[in-house]
Design an enzyme around this catalytic site. Sequence first.
Site, PDB file in Angstrom:
ATOM      1  N   SER A  49      33.654  29.275  50.346  1.00 25.38           N
ATOM      2  CA  SER A  49      32.426  29.912  50.821  1.00 25.38           C
ATOM      3  C   SER A  49      32.377  29.904  52.346  1.00 25.38           C
ATOM      4  O   SER A  49      33.213  30.514  53.003  1.00 25.38           O
ATOM      5  CB  SER A  49      31.207  29.225  50.201  1.00 25.38           C
ATOM      6  OG  SER A  49      30.026  29.948  50.461  1.00 25.38           O
TER       7      SER A  49
ATOM      8  N   HIS B 135      26.162  34.069  46.687  1.00 22.52           N
ATOM      9  CA  HIS B 135      27.221  34.686  45.880  1.00 22.52           C
ATOM     10  C   HIS B 135      26.693  35.377  44.620  1.00 22.52           C
ATOM     11  O   HIS B 135      27.244  35.224  43.524  1.00 22.52           O
ATOM     12  CB  HIS B 135      28.286  33.643  45.524  1.00 22.52           C
ATOM     13  CG  HIS B 135      28.824  32.933  46.729  1.00 22.52           C
ATOM     14  ND1 HIS B 135      29.532  33.572  47.722  1.00 22.52           N
ATOM     15  CD2 HIS B 135      28.723  31.631  47.128  1.00 22.52           C
ATOM     16  CE1 HIS B 135      29.861  32.698  48.662  1.00 22.52           C
ATOM     17  NE2 HIS B 135      29.371  31.519  48.329  1.00 22.52           N
TER      18      HIS B 135
END
Length: 253
Positions: A32, A142
């Site tokens: 991430s 996400h």
Amino acid sequence: ITQPVLLSASVAIWRVWMSLSDEKPSAVSGHSLGEYSALVCSGAISFQEAVRLVHFRGSAMQNAVPSGEGKMAAILGLSEETVEEICTVAQKRAGLVSPANINAAKQIVISGEFPAVTLAIELCKEAGAKRALALDVSVPSHCDLMRSAATELEHMLDSIEIGTPEIKVIQNVDGEIQTDKSKIKHNLVKQLYMPVRWIDCINKIYRLGCKSVVECGPGRVLTGLVKRIQPEMQCFSTDTVERITEAHDSLSQ
């Protein structure tokens, strides 16, 4: 300011690590936000530009969803396929929810609207999950709730100079090595609303022939995930001076 702080800590550890050896790793990857640290360490983005970029990214993510309307949850003990099926059911009944982080076998994080994630947690428990619990995070990362943030990030990336990585960078959205500058930018945008495919990233590193992994960051979460994905790989964390020294001494041999 969390994102710039984590980026800075990771890059600082990387610089300490590289000061101990002239050898560069075969590949880098980040989970991430960590993907930005990986791009800095590869030479693709300057540290200064990255700090500015992730600060903007954090603000855009925070502004994309009103406080309290989003949620994330960790699901342990169910396969990716089962979690996807449960998310589909919950989405039809309560709103947006989908897998966000494919961290390891039977270790999935889901993300979406508060009611849908809450329902998915209960459905996962009914399906036999070992654990299904909400995460203490400020934004639902996400997933499709981040589409507006992704659009803003895309405009911001137009002002950022990205060079060709000097070290192979494996990106989250597809677990593949990217060298094309426009493709790297495109994947950074998609990463905001698509799952982090960490299993694919680690498997790619393993297929490159890498037998050792060093985690450059303030923690040991990724070290634990790598051990679950590829038990044969030797893993080192660097969250203390002692661990940095131990890892360097071990790999030097």
